[in-house]
Motif scaffolding. Sequence first.
Motif, PDB file in Angstrom:
ATOM      1  N   VAL A 275       0.858  -1.178   0.000  1.00 24.83           N
ATOM      2  CA  VAL A 275       0.000   0.000   0.000  1.00 24.83           C
ATOM      3  C   VAL A 275       0.899   1.234   0.000  1.00 24.83           C
ATOM      4  CG1 VAL A 275      -1.723   1.314   1.277  1.00 24.83           C
ATOM      5  CG2 VAL A 275      -1.885  -1.169   1.165  1.00 24.83           C
ATOM      6  N   LYS A 276       0.583   2.181  -0.862  1.00 19.22           N
ATOM      7  CA  LYS A 276       1.440   3.362  -0.996  1.00 19.22           C
ATOM      8  C   LYS A 276       1.447   4.183   0.285  1.00 19.22           C
ATOM      9  CE  LYS A 276       2.646   7.089  -4.137  1.00 19.22           C
ATOM     10  NZ  LYS A 276       3.275   7.835  -3.038  1.00 19.22           N
ATOM     11  N   GLU A 277       2.637   4.594   0.677  1.00 16.57           N
ATOM     12  CA  GLU A 277       2.780   5.441   1.850  1.00 16.57           C
ATOM     13  C   GLU A 277       2.386   6.878   1.526  1.00 16.57           C
ATOM     14  OE1 GLU A 277       6.766   5.155   3.179  1.00 16.57           O
ATOM     15  OE2 GLU A 277       6.655   3.013   3.674  1.00 16.57           O
ATOM     16  N   GLY A 278       1.944   7.593   2.548  1.00 22.74           N
ATOM     17  CA  GLY A 278       1.691   9.022   2.409  1.00 22.74           C
ATOM     18  C   GLY A 278       0.338   9.400   1.837  1.00 22.74           C
ATOM     19  N   ALA A 279      -0.489   8.410   1.470  1.00 22.39           N
ATOM     20  CA  ALA A 279      -1.810   8.713   0.904  1.00 22.39           C
ATOM     21  C   ALA A 279      -2.808   8.879   2.045  1.00 22.39           C
ATOM     22  CB  ALA A 279      -2.255   7.602  -0.035  1.00 22.39           C
ATOM     23  N   SER A 280      -3.246  10.110   2.289  1.00 26.29           N
ATOM     24  CA  SER A 280      -4.051  10.404   3.469  1.00 26.29           C
ATOM     25  C   SER A 280      -5.520  10.652   3.160  1.00 26.29           C
ATOM     26  CB  SER A 280      -3.491  11.641   4.180  1.00 26.29           C
ATOM     27  OG  SER A 280      -3.487  12.756   3.298  1.00 26.29           O
ATOM     28  N   GLY A 281      -5.905  10.556   1.897  1.00 25.56           N
ATOM     29  CA  GLY A 281      -7.281  10.838   1.505  1.00 25.56           C
ATOM     30  C   GLY A 281      -7.921   9.674   0.783  1.00 25.56           C
ATOM     31  N   PRO A 282      -8.984   9.924   0.059  1.00 24.69           N
ATOM     32  CA  PRO A 282      -9.731   8.840  -0.592  1.00 24.69           C
ATOM     33  C   PRO A 282      -9.007   8.179  -1.756  1.00 24.69           C
ATOM     34  CG  PRO A 282     -10.649  10.976  -1.185  1.00 24.69           C
ATOM     35  CD  PRO A 282      -9.657  11.229  -0.096  1.00 24.69           C
ATOM     36  N   ILE A 283      -7.985   8.826  -2.331  1.00 17.87           N
ATOM     37  CA  ILE A 283      -7.219   8.213  -3.411  1.00 17.87           C
ATOM     38  C   ILE A 283      -6.120   7.362  -2.792  1.00 17.87           C
ATOM     39  CG2 ILE A 283      -5.750   8.620  -5.422  1.00 17.87           C
ATOM     40  CD1 ILE A 283      -7.170  11.338  -5.733  1.00 17.87           C
ATOM     41  N   GLN A 284      -6.217   6.057  -2.993  1.00 15.16           N
ATOM     42  CA  GLN A 284      -5.258   5.117  -2.436  1.00 15.16           C
ATOM     43  C   GLN A 284      -4.649   4.294  -3.568  1.00 15.16           C
ATOM     44  OE1 GLN A 284      -4.334   4.771   0.884  1.00 15.16           O
ATOM     45  NE2 GLN A 284      -5.590   6.578   1.330  1.00 15.16           N
ATOM     46  N   ALA A 285      -3.552   3.629  -3.283  1.00 14.80           N
ATOM     47  CA  ALA A 285      -2.883   2.854  -4.321  1.00 14.80           C
ATOM     48  C   ALA A 285      -2.189   1.639  -3.721  1.00 14.80           C
ATOM     49  CB  ALA A 285      -1.864   3.713  -5.064  1.00 14.80           C
ATOM     50  N   ILE A 286      -2.248   0.544  -4.469  1.00 20.80           N
ATOM     51  CA  ILE A 286      -1.466  -0.655  -4.168  1.00 20.80           C
ATOM     52  C   ILE A 286      -0.357  -0.698  -5.212  1.00 20.80           C
ATOM     53  CG2 ILE A 286      -1.467  -3.165  -3.944  1.00 20.80           C
ATOM     54  CD1 ILE A 286      -4.511  -2.953  -3.397  1.00 20.80           C
ATOM     55  N   MET A 287       0.863  -0.483  -4.777  1.00 24.09           N
ATOM     56  CA  MET A 287       1.995  -0.465  -5.691  1.00 24.09           C
ATOM     57  C   MET A 287       2.322  -1.887  -6.118  1.00 24.09           C
ATOM     58  SD  MET A 287       2.259   2.755  -5.618  1.00 24.09           S
ATOM     59  CE  MET A 287       3.727   3.035  -6.643  1.00 24.09           C
ATOM     60  N   THR A 288       2.702  -2.053  -7.389  1.00 27.31           N
ATOM     61  CA  THR A 288       2.995  -3.366  -7.944  1.00 27.31           C
ATOM     62  C   THR A 288       4.370  -3.346  -8.608  1.00 27.31           C
ATOM     63  OG1 THR A 288       1.984  -2.834 -10.072  1.00 27.31           O
ATOM     64  CG2 THR A 288       0.543  -3.778  -8.383  1.00 27.31           C
ATOM     65  N   GLU A 289       4.807  -4.504  -9.043  1.00 26.49           N
ATOM     66  CA  GLU A 289       6.079  -4.597  -9.753  1.00 26.49           C
ATOM     67  C   GLU A 289       5.803  -4.789 -11.236  1.00 26.49           C
ATOM     68  OE1 GLU A 289       8.772  -7.495  -8.180  1.00 26.49           O
ATOM     69  OE2 GLU A 289       9.663  -6.006  -6.854  1.00 26.49           O
ATOM     70  N   GLY A 290       5.795  -3.701 -11.992  1.00 21.73           N
ATOM     71  CA  GLY A 290       5.656  -3.794 -13.430  1.00 21.73           C
ATOM     72  C   GLY A 290       4.233  -3.659 -13.926  1.00 21.73           C
ATOM     73  N   ALA A 291       4.129  -3.279 -15.212  1.00 20.89           N
ATOM     74  CA  ALA A 291       2.826  -3.049 -15.833  1.00 20.89           C
ATOM     75  C   ALA A 291       2.012  -4.330 -15.934  1.00 20.89           C
ATOM     76  CB  ALA A 291       3.022  -2.425 -17.214  1.00 20.89           C
ATOM     77  N   GLU A 292       2.658  -5.438 -16.304  1.00 17.28           N
ATOM     78  CA  GLU A 292       1.924  -6.698 -16.465  1.00 17.28           C
ATOM     79  C   GLU A 292       1.282  -7.126 -15.163  1.00 17.28           C
ATOM     80  OE1 GLU A 292       2.692 -11.384 -17.722  1.00 17.28           O
ATOM     81  OE2 GLU A 292       4.318  -9.916 -17.898  1.00 17.28           O
ATOM     82  N   MET A 293       2.031  -7.021 -14.072  1.00 13.41           N
ATOM     83  CA  MET A 293       1.482  -7.388 -12.771  1.00 13.41           C
ATOM     84  C   MET A 293       0.305  -6.498 -12.403  1.00 13.41           C
ATOM     85  SD  MET A 293       1.469  -9.221 -10.034  1.00 13.41           S
ATOM     86  CE  MET A 293       3.053 -10.098 -10.027  1.00 13.41           C
ATOM     87  N   SER A 294       0.402  -5.178 -12.663  1.00 14.74           N
ATOM     88  CA  SER A 294      -0.690  -4.277 -12.304  1.00 14.74           C
ATOM     89  C   SER A 294      -1.957  -4.609 -13.081  1.00 14.74           C
ATOM     90  CB  SER A 294      -0.276  -2.819 -12.541  1.00 14.74           C
ATOM     91  OG  SER A 294      -0.107  -2.548 -13.913  1.00 14.74           O
ATOM     92  N   VAL A 295      -1.816  -4.964 -14.365  1.00 13.76           N
ATOM     93  CA  VAL A 295      -2.989  -5.301 -15.175  1.00 13.76           C
ATOM     94  C   VAL A 295      -3.623  -6.590 -14.676  1.00 13.76           C
ATOM     95  CG1 VAL A 295      -3.758  -5.972 -17.480  1.00 13.76           C
ATOM     96  CG2 VAL A 295      -2.188  -4.051 -17.205  1.00 13.76           C
TER      97      VAL A 295
END
Length: 348
Positions: A275-295
């Motif tokens: 989970v991305k650090e520093g995101a304090s509001g409704p926009i959140q992110a799960i960081m992945t390794e590479g474009a293929e993995m994110s898709v």
Amino acid sequence: YGSTGSRLLSGTTPSHTRLESLISSLHTSSPGNALLFNSGYAANLSVFGCLPLRGDGVVMDEECHNSMFTGYKLSRARDGGGEVRTFKHNCREGLGEAIRREGGLGKKNVIVGIESYYSMSGERADLSGMIEEGAKAGGEAGVEVGFVVDEAHGTGTFTGTSPVEEVLAEGGGGIKEYLLAGVQTFGKSVGCHGGAVVDYNGGPGGSELVSYLVNYARPLVYSTSLPPGECERVSRCLDYLNSPGGEERRERLRDNVEHFREVMGGARMGEGARVKEGASGPIQAIMTEGAEMSVRMAEWIRGGGYDVMAIRNPTVKEGEERIRVIIHEFNTREEIDGLRRRVEAFWE
């Protein structure tokens, strides 16, 4: 019914002027200091296409919205051979260095573009700190510095107004003189369509910025204006966002964001996912390794009934691909807990 024409012809109605007065009154001491546009994108095109003149420097956070960079390409500063100088995201020192470099190139005026709440990182800007740093660097470099703050994702999200107004209300008046303009968008928290430019330094006599844009902003001059009905919807939504009911919904949103951060922070994920650090509001992110993995991961999560999106280069830098998750006030804790289980199941 439609507005029938552009703002300078038949497209200005009482609904348009009432909404502009409302927006101005929410952010300044009097009406007359706001100008409506058909979208936040059109507003940014106009501000960055009109304000930078030949010989001016333009500096932007590297994660600023495409509309800000595209607007600059329409400006007379670009005709003079200038280029946008970007600085590391949310970095005060990087901002100061960029301004000083512009001064070293002989620029007398530097326009700085930042956002109050960034759409991909989910991070809020330290508005007071950034503007104070910009003013300090400008003084050292002998240049005049002015900030344009894109508040597309900040409008109505943290308060009924915006992060800039929040800072000013808490005593950040010392930064006000460095604010050239704020750009509002009504397609996010407001839930409607359209946008506006606000002159925070405008007074009872009106705004020179507004007058200038009325005459020179091509997206305004050559576009049919918003339908009056949409202006009325935006007005009512802004009223609601600034009511006790609006604050109750923001409180539920804050609780949901806190719960998401808590449960997802302990989720079992594969190597490189977090989970991305520093995101304090409704926009959140799960960081992945590479474009293929994110898709692949986004498709898997959507298969469980969760509306998430894979964000890849060039929207974000290569190596910073992510799953973008938006938390809403109407989400339940059970839904958030279910999202964690769905994410964990991807790795099983």
